[in-house]
Design a protein around this motif. Structure first.
Motif, short mmCIF file in Angstrom:
data_model
loop_
_atom_site.label_atom_id
_atom_site.label_comp_id
_atom_site.label_asym_id
_atom_site.label_seq_id
_atom_site.Cartn_x
_atom_site.Cartn_y
_atom_site.Cartn_z
N THR A 171 -6.52 31.65 -19.87
CA THR A 171 -6.28 32.76 -18.94
C THR A 171 -5.09 33.57 -19.44
OG1 THR A 171 -5.88 33.33 -16.61
CG2 THR A 171 -4.76 31.36 -17.46
N ASP A 172 -4.87 34.72 -18.83
CA ASP A 172 -3.72 35.53 -19.23
C ASP A 172 -2.72 35.71 -18.09
OD1 ASP A 172 -5.09 37.23 -17.57
OD2 ASP A 172 -5.34 38.84 -19.03
N GLY A 173 -2.94 34.98 -16.98
CA GLY A 173 -1.96 35.12 -15.92
C GLY A 173 -2.42 34.62 -14.57
N LEU A 174 -1.91 35.25 -13.54
CA LEU A 174 -2.13 34.81 -12.17
C LEU A 174 -3.56 35.05 -11.71
CD1 LEU A 174 1.17 36.20 -10.61
CD2 LEU A 174 0.57 33.79 -10.80
N PRO A 175 -4.07 34.20 -10.83
CA PRO A 175 -5.41 34.43 -10.25
C PRO A 175 -5.37 35.56 -9.23
CG PRO A 175 -4.39 32.52 -9.22
CD PRO A 175 -3.45 32.97 -10.31
N THR A 176 -6.49 36.24 -9.11
CA THR A 176 -6.58 37.34 -8.15
C THR A 176 -7.80 37.21 -7.24
OG1 THR A 176 -7.68 38.66 -9.87
CG2 THR A 176 -5.32 39.03 -9.55
N ALA A 177 -8.44 36.05 -7.23
CA ALA A 177 -9.60 35.82 -6.37
C ALA A 177 -9.68 34.35 -6.01
CB ALA A 177 -10.89 36.27 -7.06
N HIS A 178 -10.19 34.07 -4.81
CA HIS A 178 -10.39 32.67 -4.41
C HIS A 178 -11.40 32.61 -3.27
CE1 HIS A 178 -7.51 33.81 -1.22
NE2 HIS A 178 -8.01 32.80 -0.53
N PRO B 127 -1.41 36.27 -24.23
CA PRO B 127 -0.47 37.36 -23.90
C PRO B 127 -1.20 38.52 -23.23
CG PRO B 127 -0.96 37.36 -26.25
CD PRO B 127 -1.60 36.13 -25.68
N ASN B 128 -0.49 39.21 -22.37
CA ASN B 128 -1.04 40.34 -21.63
C ASN B 128 0.05 41.38 -21.49
OD1 ASN B 128 -1.71 42.05 -19.31
ND2 ASN B 128 -3.33 40.59 -18.86
N VAL C 284 3.83 32.87 -16.17
CA VAL C 284 4.18 31.69 -16.95
C VAL C 284 4.53 30.53 -16.02
CG1 VAL C 284 5.79 30.76 -18.65
CG2 VAL C 284 4.97 33.12 -18.87
N GLN C 285 5.32 30.80 -14.98
CA GLN C 285 5.72 29.74 -14.04
C GLN C 285 4.51 29.15 -13.32
OE1 GLN C 285 8.60 31.72 -11.58
NE2 GLN C 285 10.05 31.96 -13.27
N VAL D 177 1.17 23.64 -21.06
CA VAL D 177 0.90 25.06 -21.25
C VAL D 177 1.17 25.39 -22.70
CG1 VAL D 177 1.56 27.41 -20.61
CG2 VAL D 177 1.57 25.60 -18.88
N MET D 178 0.21 26.04 -23.34
CA MET D 178 0.38 26.46 -24.72
C MET D 178 0.17 27.96 -24.81
SD MET D 178 -1.39 23.22 -26.58
CE MET D 178 -2.07 22.58 -25.06
N PHE D 179 1.02 28.60 -25.55
CA PHE D 179 0.95 30.05 -25.71
C PHE D 179 0.24 30.34 -27.02
CE2 PHE D 179 4.51 28.93 -23.10
CZ PHE D 179 4.45 29.83 -22.06
#
Length: 204
Positions: free
Chosen positions: A109-116, A156-157, A165-166, A179-181
């Motif tokens: 993924t590239d970040g925070l979720p926006t659906a659930h 990355p985004n 990241v947190q 977590v791996m970048f």
């Protein structure tokens, strides 16, 4: 879509499939495509998958869809949201049916979720909302309870922040994952290396 990351993710998936078919034919691998909802995909479908188009350009989106309503259709949903909760849930159900000590999810993924999902209601929320984060973390806890490790590969985004990241770290820590970048073709190397290393440590 950005910097060819979608192509890199598909290349990684095909390489992973090839590795397991060639080196570990007794292992089980499943792919889950993640967008506004999550879907199981056969390896033969991976090469043809395309990024979901952005269909809403508003700086704030607050949508709720009752997917049990016969008028609701997945084809009518804006597809470009990120439903990590549903993807984890689907992956957990698939893994639970397998008899293996190496129970892991590689979440790209590239970040925070926006659906659930909350019951039959699908929430599409942007900017990312605490309700979505809470629902996603609940699903991550269920994975941990069933002995499933979540390793997050964070791409990355251009809009990525410390919050992204947190969140990835909190989710991985719940299941003793990492977590791996990774970016570009490194994604392929990182995911395959991690799978082989973890497999050997468990077998040993």
């Amino acid at each position: 879509r950005y910097d060819g990351q979608y192509v890199n993710a598909k290349r990684m998936a095909l390489a992973m499939d090839g590795l397991i078919r060639r080196e570990y034919p007794g292992d089980f691998l499943a792919f889950v495509e993640m967008f506004s909802v999550a879907k199981l995909r056969h390896p033969s479908e991976v090469a043809g998958l395309m990024p979901k188009p952005v269909t809403i350009h508003s700086p704030m989106v607050r949508l709720k869809v009752n997917m049990a309503d016969e008028r609701a259709s997945e084809s009518l949903l804006p597809p470009h949201f990120t439903n990590i909760q549903h993807a984890l849930q689907l992956a957990r159900q698939v893994i639970s049916a397998q008899d293996t000590p190496n129970r892991q999810i590689c979440l790209i993924t590239d970040g925070l979720p926006t659906a659930h999902f909350a019951g039959t209601n699908l929430y599409l929320l942007y900017p990312p909302d605490p309700l979505t984060e809470e629902a996603t973390m609940r699903e991550a806890r269920l994975c941990a309870r069933e002995g499933i490790t979540i390793n997050v590969f964070l791409l990355p985004n251009w809009s990525q922040s410390s919050e992204d990241v947190q969140f990835a770290h909190r989710m991985a820590e719940l299941s003793k994952g990492r977590v791996m970048f990774a970016a570009g073709r490194d994604l392929e190397r990182f995911v395959l290396w991690d799978y082989v290393a973890r497999r050997r440590s468990i077998i040993a």
